[in-house]
Structure formats: C-alpha cells, structure tokens
Scaffold this motif. Structure first.
Motif, mmCIF file in Angstrom:
data_model
loop_
_atom_site.group_PDB
_atom_site.id
_atom_site.type_symbol
_atom_site.label_atom_id
_atom_site.label_comp_id
_atom_site.label_asym_id
_atom_site.label_seq_id
_atom_site.Cartn_x
_atom_site.Cartn_y
_atom_site.Cartn_z
ATOM 1 N N CYS A 1 -5.646 -9.021 -1.954
ATOM 2 C CA CYS A 1 -5.694 -7.603 -2.306
ATOM 3 C C CYS A 1 -5.326 -7.514 -3.778
ATOM 4 N N THR A 2 -6.077 -6.720 -4.526
ATOM 5 C CA THR A 2 -5.740 -6.553 -5.933
ATOM 6 C C THR A 2 -5.638 -5.080 -6.287
ATOM 7 N N TRP A 3 -4.683 -4.812 -7.128
ATOM 8 C CA TRP A 3 -4.504 -3.524 -7.758
ATOM 9 C C TRP A 3 -4.721 -3.771 -9.248
ATOM 10 N N GLU A 4 -4.646 -2.800 -10.068
ATOM 11 C CA GLU A 4 -4.963 -2.951 -11.496
ATOM 12 C C GLU A 4 -4.355 -4.209 -12.119
ATOM 13 N N ASN A 5 -3.069 -4.386 -12.017
ATOM 14 C CA ASN A 5 -2.412 -5.538 -12.618
ATOM 15 C C ASN A 5 -1.460 -6.234 -11.625
ATOM 16 N N LYS A 6 -1.816 -6.117 -10.350
ATOM 17 C CA LYS A 6 -0.971 -6.676 -9.295
ATOM 18 C C LYS A 6 -1.863 -7.283 -8.224
ATOM 19 N N ASP B 1 -7.511 -1.895 -5.204
ATOM 20 C CA ASP B 1 -8.814 -1.749 -5.858
ATOM 21 C C ASP B 1 -9.858 -2.606 -5.151
ATOM 22 N N SER B 2 -9.411 -3.760 -4.639
ATOM 23 C CA SER B 2 -10.330 -4.619 -3.882
ATOM 24 C C SER B 2 -9.562 -5.399 -2.825
ATOM 25 N N ILE C 1 0.837 -1.203 0.000
ATOM 26 C CA ILE C 1 0.000 0.000 0.000
ATOM 27 C C ILE C 1 0.872 1.254 0.000
ATOM 28 N N ALA C 2 1.978 1.209 0.727
ATOM 29 C CA ALA C 2 2.889 2.351 0.756
ATOM 30 C C ALA C 2 3.494 2.617 -0.624
ATOM 31 N N VAL C 3 3.679 1.566 -1.417
ATOM 32 C CA VAL C 3 4.288 1.705 -2.742
ATOM 33 C C VAL C 3 3.243 1.860 -3.841
ATOM 34 N N TRP C 4 2.223 1.024 -3.833
ATOM 35 C CA TRP C 4 1.248 0.964 -4.926
ATOM 36 C C TRP C 4 -0.038 1.735 -4.632
ATOM 37 N N GLY C 5 -0.235 2.188 -3.420
ATOM 38 C CA GLY C 5 -1.467 2.881 -3.060
ATOM 39 C C GLY C 5 -2.519 1.899 -2.567
ATOM 40 N N PHE D 1 -0.174 -20.710 1.173
ATOM 41 C CA PHE D 1 0.454 -20.194 -0.023
ATOM 42 C C PHE D 1 0.331 -18.678 -0.016
ATOM 43 N N LEU D 2 1.467 -17.973 0.122
ATOM 44 C CA LEU D 2 1.504 -16.517 0.197
ATOM 45 C C LEU D 2 2.317 -16.009 -0.984
ATOM 46 N N SER D 3 1.706 -15.141 -1.812
ATOM 47 C CA SER D 3 2.419 -14.689 -3.004
ATOM 48 C C SER D 3 1.999 -13.285 -3.423
ATOM 49 N N VAL D 4 2.885 -12.664 -4.210
ATOM 50 C CA VAL D 4 2.630 -11.374 -4.833
ATOM 51 C C VAL D 4 2.916 -11.539 -6.320
ATOM 52 N N VAL D 5 2.021 -11.033 -7.161
ATOM 53 C CA VAL D 5 2.181 -11.101 -8.609
ATOM 54 C C VAL D 5 1.991 -9.709 -9.189
ATOM 55 N N ALA D 6 2.844 -9.370 -10.155
ATOM 56 C CA ALA D 6 2.692 -8.123 -10.892
ATOM 57 C C ALA D 6 2.895 -8.429 -12.368
ATOM 58 N N CYS D 7 2.025 -7.878 -13.204
ATOM 59 C CA CYS D 7 2.059 -8.183 -14.627
ATOM 60 C C CYS D 7 1.792 -6.918 -15.435
ATOM 61 N N SER D 8 2.615 -6.667 -16.452
ATOM 62 C CA SER D 8 2.382 -5.497 -17.297
ATOM 63 C C SER D 8 1.201 -5.756 -18.222
#
Length: 185
Positions: free
Chosen positions: A135-140, A122-123, A115-119, A153-160
C-alpha cells in the motif's frame, strides 16, 4: 420570555458539549506520535532514549527495538534525523511465523490502522500467490514480501519530501564527485 431563556440555555449547553468533544479528537502525526522536522530532543521526549544509535556528521539514526506500531508488536523502528529534523522513519516487524496467513493477518492489521490515520492509500497491490502486498500513500508505504533468502519481510516507511529532495541532492553530488575523479585520472 421564560421559554426563550430556557431554549437559549439549552442551545448554550449543547454548544458547550459539542466543543468539549472536538478537543478529544485524535491528533494526526506523520508516524506514530512523531512528525517530520522534529528534533532529537523532541523524539527522545516522545519515544524515550533509543536502544541504539548511529551518529554521523550529517545524519543520526536512532533505533528502538521491540516496539508496538500500528497495532502489531515487536517492531524495530529507525528514526533518521538530519539538519532538518526527523526526515525518514522505518518500522520492520520482527515476528516470525511458520505460515503465510499469520503475516498477512499482521499486514491487514497494520493496513487498517494506517488507513485510519493516513486515509485511503493512493495505490494497493495485493497478490497472495506471489506473496507481494503493498500500500502506498504520497510519501509512505506498507509492504509485505519475501527477501532473497525467502524470509517474510513486513515494513512501514515514511519519508518527508524535504528529506527526499536532500537525499537526491546528496546522490547527485556524489555522482559529480565520481565523474570529476574519473575525468582527472
């Protein structure tokens, strides 16, 4: 006249101090210290040589083990690079605990740092009874849940968005190829 010079010099000093602070603001990146579109060379300059890799004609995957990401240690990080550079990044946190509370603590640490980095996301879906956190952001996204073997299973995904579009095109091409093969038979 003397007062005007003193006031002007004070104003100039304040402007100089304020501009110095502006340069120290944290730089925003798509994932940790990397951005979508970066080349393999740029990735290696930032992360160093990978612990492992999988090199293909259209896609290369670089693996970094035992890394810290978003305030939590022991992450396996994958960088997927195609002709457009880094397009997909994945961090799987490898820590194992006997209790759910420790996983949730890690999830909350990562969430706070994202949240500190990406804001703000979105949900957000957080259901402790079902052990389902997302937690989801536009493409993360950040997620914590259990897989079919009941392992956390704990993970973070970011996709252009470019990578998503190309992936969709690849899937559609494969579907057309299959349809053509089926029609030819």
């Amino acid at each position: 006249m003397k007062k005007i010079l003193i006031v002007l010099s004070l104003i100039m000093s304040m402007v100089m101090f304020a501009s110095c602070g502006a340069d120290t603001a944290a730089e925003k990146h798509d994932f940790r210290n990397v951005d979508f579109g970066m080349s393999t060379i740029e990735l290696f300059e930032i992360e160093g040589e990978p612990d492992d890799d999988l090199i293909g004609d259209d896609l290369s995957i670089y693996y970094y083990r035992d890394r810290e990401a978003f305030g939590v240690k022991n992450a396996l990080i994958e960088y997927h690079i195609d002709k457009n550079g880094i397009g997909w990044v994945y961090a799987n946190f490898q820590n194992e605990y006997a209790d759910d509370k420790s996983y949730i603590t890690e999830y909350n640490t990562i969430k706070k740092n994202l949240i500190a980095v990406w804001g703000e996301p979105d949900s957000i879906t957080e259901n402790e009874n079902e052990f389902n956190f997302r937690c989801t952001w536009e493409n993360k996204s950040l997620s914590l849940n259990r897989n079919s073997e009941d392992k956390a299973f704990l993970s973070v995904v970011a996709c252009s968005s470019t990578y998503l579009d190309l992936s969709l095109e690849r899937i559609q091409e494969k579907q057309k190829e299959r349809q053509n093969l089926e029609t030819a038979e």
